[in-house]
Design an enzyme around this catalytic site. Structure first.
Site, PDB file in Angstrom:
ATOM      1  N   CYS A   1      27.279 -12.210 129.152  1.00 51.90           N
ATOM      2  CA  CYS A   1      26.806 -12.810 127.899  1.00 51.90           C
ATOM      3  C   CYS A   1      27.875 -13.730 127.320  1.00 51.90           C
ATOM      4  CB  CYS A   1      26.453 -11.743 126.868  1.00 51.90           C
ATOM      5  SG  CYS A   1      25.882 -12.502 125.323  1.00 51.90           S
TER       6      CYS A   1
ATOM      7  N   LEU B   1      23.705 -10.477 121.088  1.00 54.42           N
ATOM      8  CA  LEU B   1      23.351  -9.120 121.530  1.00 54.42           C
ATOM      9  C   LEU B   1      22.831  -8.231 120.386  1.00 54.42           C
ATOM     10  CD1 LEU B   1      26.264  -8.336 124.044  1.00 54.42           C
ATOM     11  CD2 LEU B   1      23.977  -9.228 124.565  1.00 54.42           C
TER      12      LEU B   1
ATOM     13  N   GLY C   1      16.349 -18.706 135.671  1.00 51.58           N
ATOM     14  CA  GLY C   1      16.943 -19.916 135.098  1.00 51.58           C
ATOM     15  C   GLY C   1      15.912 -21.023 135.118  1.00 51.58           C
TER      16      GLY C   1
ATOM     17  N   ASN D   1      24.905  -6.301 132.187  1.00 48.91           N
ATOM     18  CA  ASN D   1      25.145  -7.638 131.642  1.00 48.91           C
ATOM     19  C   ASN D   1      26.642  -7.843 131.472  1.00 48.91           C
ATOM     20  OD1 ASN D   1      25.292 -10.034 130.280  1.00 48.91           O
ATOM     21  ND2 ASN D   1      24.113  -9.370 128.492  1.00 48.91           N
TER      22      ASN D   1
ATOM     23  N   GLY E   1      16.455 -22.428 130.198  1.00 47.69           N
ATOM     24  CA  GLY E   1      15.254 -23.248 130.304  1.00 47.69           C
ATOM     25  C   GLY E   1      15.336 -24.277 131.414  1.00 47.69           C
TER      26      GLY E   1
HETATM   27  C1  LIG Z   1      16.901 -15.885 123.265  1.00 47.78           C
HETATM   28  C2  LIG Z   1      17.576 -15.362 124.492  1.00 47.78           C
HETATM   29  C3  LIG Z   1      18.171 -14.098 124.460  1.00 47.78           C
HETATM   30  C4  LIG Z   1      18.798 -13.585 125.610  1.00 47.78           C
HETATM   31  N1  LIG Z   1      19.358 -12.332 125.562  1.00 47.78           N
HETATM   32  C5  LIG Z   1      19.916 -11.811 126.682  1.00 47.78           C
HETATM   33  C6  LIG Z   1      20.406 -10.470 126.679  1.00 47.78           C
HETATM   34  O1  LIG Z   1      20.320  -9.744 125.685  1.00 47.78           O
HETATM   35  N2  LIG Z   1      20.976 -10.006 127.834  1.00 47.78           N
HETATM   36  C7  LIG Z   1      21.061 -10.764 128.979  1.00 47.78           C
HETATM   37  O2  LIG Z   1      21.568 -10.283 130.005  1.00 47.78           O
HETATM   38  N3  LIG Z   1      20.564 -12.026 129.008  1.00 47.78           N
HETATM   39  C8  LIG Z   1      19.996 -12.562 127.902  1.00 47.78           C
HETATM   40  N4  LIG Z   1      19.477 -13.834 127.939  1.00 47.78           N
HETATM   41  C9  LIG Z   1      19.552 -14.621 129.196  1.00 47.78           C
HETATM   42  C10 LIG Z   1      18.235 -14.541 129.975  1.00 47.78           C
HETATM   43  O3  LIG Z   1      17.947 -13.201 130.373  1.00 47.78           O
HETATM   44  C11 LIG Z   1      18.287 -15.444 131.245  1.00 47.78           C
HETATM   45  O4  LIG Z   1      19.337 -14.992 132.079  1.00 47.78           O
HETATM   46  C12 LIG Z   1      18.512 -16.921 130.916  1.00 47.78           C
HETATM   47  O5  LIG Z   1      17.874 -17.280 129.709  1.00 47.78           O
HETATM   48  C13 LIG Z   1      18.010 -17.847 132.035  1.00 47.78           C
HETATM   49  O6  LIG Z   1      16.614 -17.715 132.233  1.00 47.78           O
HETATM   50  P1  LIG Z   1      15.520 -18.683 131.518  1.00 47.78           P
HETATM   51  O7  LIG Z   1      15.995 -20.097 131.704  1.00 47.78           O
HETATM   52  O8  LIG Z   1      14.221 -18.388 132.209  1.00 47.78           O
HETATM   53  O9  LIG Z   1      15.475 -18.307 130.071  1.00 47.78           O
HETATM   54  C14 LIG Z   1      18.842 -14.370 126.808  1.00 47.78           C
HETATM   55  C15 LIG Z   1      18.245 -15.631 126.822  1.00 47.78           C
HETATM   56  C16 LIG Z   1      17.607 -16.138 125.691  1.00 47.78           C
HETATM   57  C17 LIG Z   1      16.962 -17.494 125.764  1.00 47.78           C
END
Ligand SMILES: Cc1cc2nc3c(=O)[nH]c(=O)nc-3n(C[C@H](O)[C@H](O)[C@H](O)COP(=O)(O)O)c2cc1C
Length: 317
Positions: A138, A81, A256, A135, A226
């Site tokens: 986390c 965060l 996701g 959120n 991913g």
């Molecule tokens: C590098 C990174 C930083 C992230 N930071 C946050 C964040 O600050 N707050 C949050 O709610 N989710 C955060 N996430 C989660 C993403 O918002 C998302 O819920 C999760 O990665 C699944 O989606 P994706 O597979 O398309 O990445 C983060 C994900 C990644 C990869």
């Protein structure tokens, strides 16, 4: 069903609890910062909405390095965060976001309910902000709110407290997949007044340096995102849609592993109205335009006039 004869007639707009988006696509929190980092690579005006990195009451440096590692079908992150904090967000980041011209949802994190309230209250004064994404999921910090996400009673309590200070902004509650049954916190959040739900955050995971016999990430564990998580995320969206959200009339923002239009359509059919794109932005920042065009093409080919016509239209008999 409204027949569509050409792509111009397909209505890509969606309604997230009263906020009209030009299309379902939005950034997944934390993967596009506060938009300024990406401005040279992506036409962010193609988004339906922009979702910020988690904002906390005070600035946070985040976890020690190494904080990110690529896996065979995704990535593990333990950023912790890291963010500029509330004051700098209001003074420096919010004005630039206003120039984007798309609705902004501000993701909020904290250790205590008062932390969340301070940020949510401040967002009431910023016009471009249309919603708060809470959120409570986390997995990468010890005091980052996940305790609210894994316990339905605490999820309900924080939702109702933050709901009380959201007047102009809608309240989206972001759920953790690190639970036995994601429908339980979803139900608690909806009963406490959540206007929308977003899911999923990352899955707690670990990678090991076998020579050093140590975890690769300094934090020990991280959050997996991913393509690897997509089928699980689709399943969870479908469960929350059928068990909680459909009957309550609460929209879901699904995410996701969405990388291609096919993936986005899976989430829509499973019950999502909005779609978060995260890890895929690191692979191809231009994927937003391609996904949008692919949804348009799919709707046209199947004779639909709008995105809403396929939300939750999975046949399971
Ligand atoms: C590098 C990174 C930083 C992230 N930071 C946050 C964040 O600050 N707050 C949050 O709610 N989710 C955060 N996430 C989660 C993403 O918002 C998302 O819920 C999760 O990665 C699944 O989606 P994706 O597979 O398309 O990445 C983060 C994900 C990644 C990869």
């Amino acid at each position: 069903m409204t027949p569509a004869t050409d792509t111009d007639r397909v209505d890509l707009s969606v309604d997230i609890a009263g906020v009209r988006l030009a299309n379902p696509l939005m950034t997944a929190s934390g993967t596009c910062g506060y938009a300024d980092e990406y401005a040279d690579f992506v036409d962010l005006t193609q988004l339906g909405a922009f979702v910020t990195k988690s904002i906390t009451r005070r600035p946070r440096a985040g976890n020690d390095y190494q904080r990110v590692i690529e896996t065979r079908a995704g990535m593990l992150n333990a950023i912790g965060l890291a963010n500029v904090g509330l004051d700098a967000f209001v003074a420096e980041k919010a004005p630039a976001l206003a120039a984007l011209g798309v609705p902004v949802f501000v993701n909020v994190a904290g250790a205590t309910i008062d932390d969340y309230l301070a940020v949510a209250e401040a967002m009431e004064a910023i016009e471009v902000v249309r919603g708060i994404e809470l959120n409570i999921s986390c997995p990468n910090v010890k005091a980052g709110g996940i305790q609210f996400g894994v316990d339905p009673a605490q999820a309900g309590e924080i939702t109702s407290r933050v709901r009380a200070v959201c007047k102009k902004n809608i309240l989206i509650v972001k759920l953790s997949p690190n639970v036995t049954d994601i429908a339980a916190p979803a139900r608690a959040a909806v009963e406490a007044g959540a206007d929308a739900l977003s899911l999923v955050n990352t899955f707690t995971a670990m990678a090991i340096d076998v020579e050093a016999r140590r975890p690769i990430l300094a934090n020990g564990t991280g959050g997996l995102s991913g393509p690897a998580i997509r089928p699980i995320a689709v399943c969870m969206v479908h469960r929350v849609y059928t068990q909680v959200a459909r009957a309550a009339g609460v929209p879901i923002i699904g995410m996701g592993g969405i990388q291609f239009a096919h993936d986005a359509i899976e989430f829509l059919l499973a019950g999502a109205t909005g779609l978060g794109i995260g890890t895929a932005m690191f692979v191809d920042p231009g994927c937003i335009g391609a996904i949008r065009a692919g949804i348009d093409e799919y709707l046209t080919r199947h004779g639909h006039g709008s995105v809403g016509e396929i939300v939750g239209r999975l046949e399971t008999d």
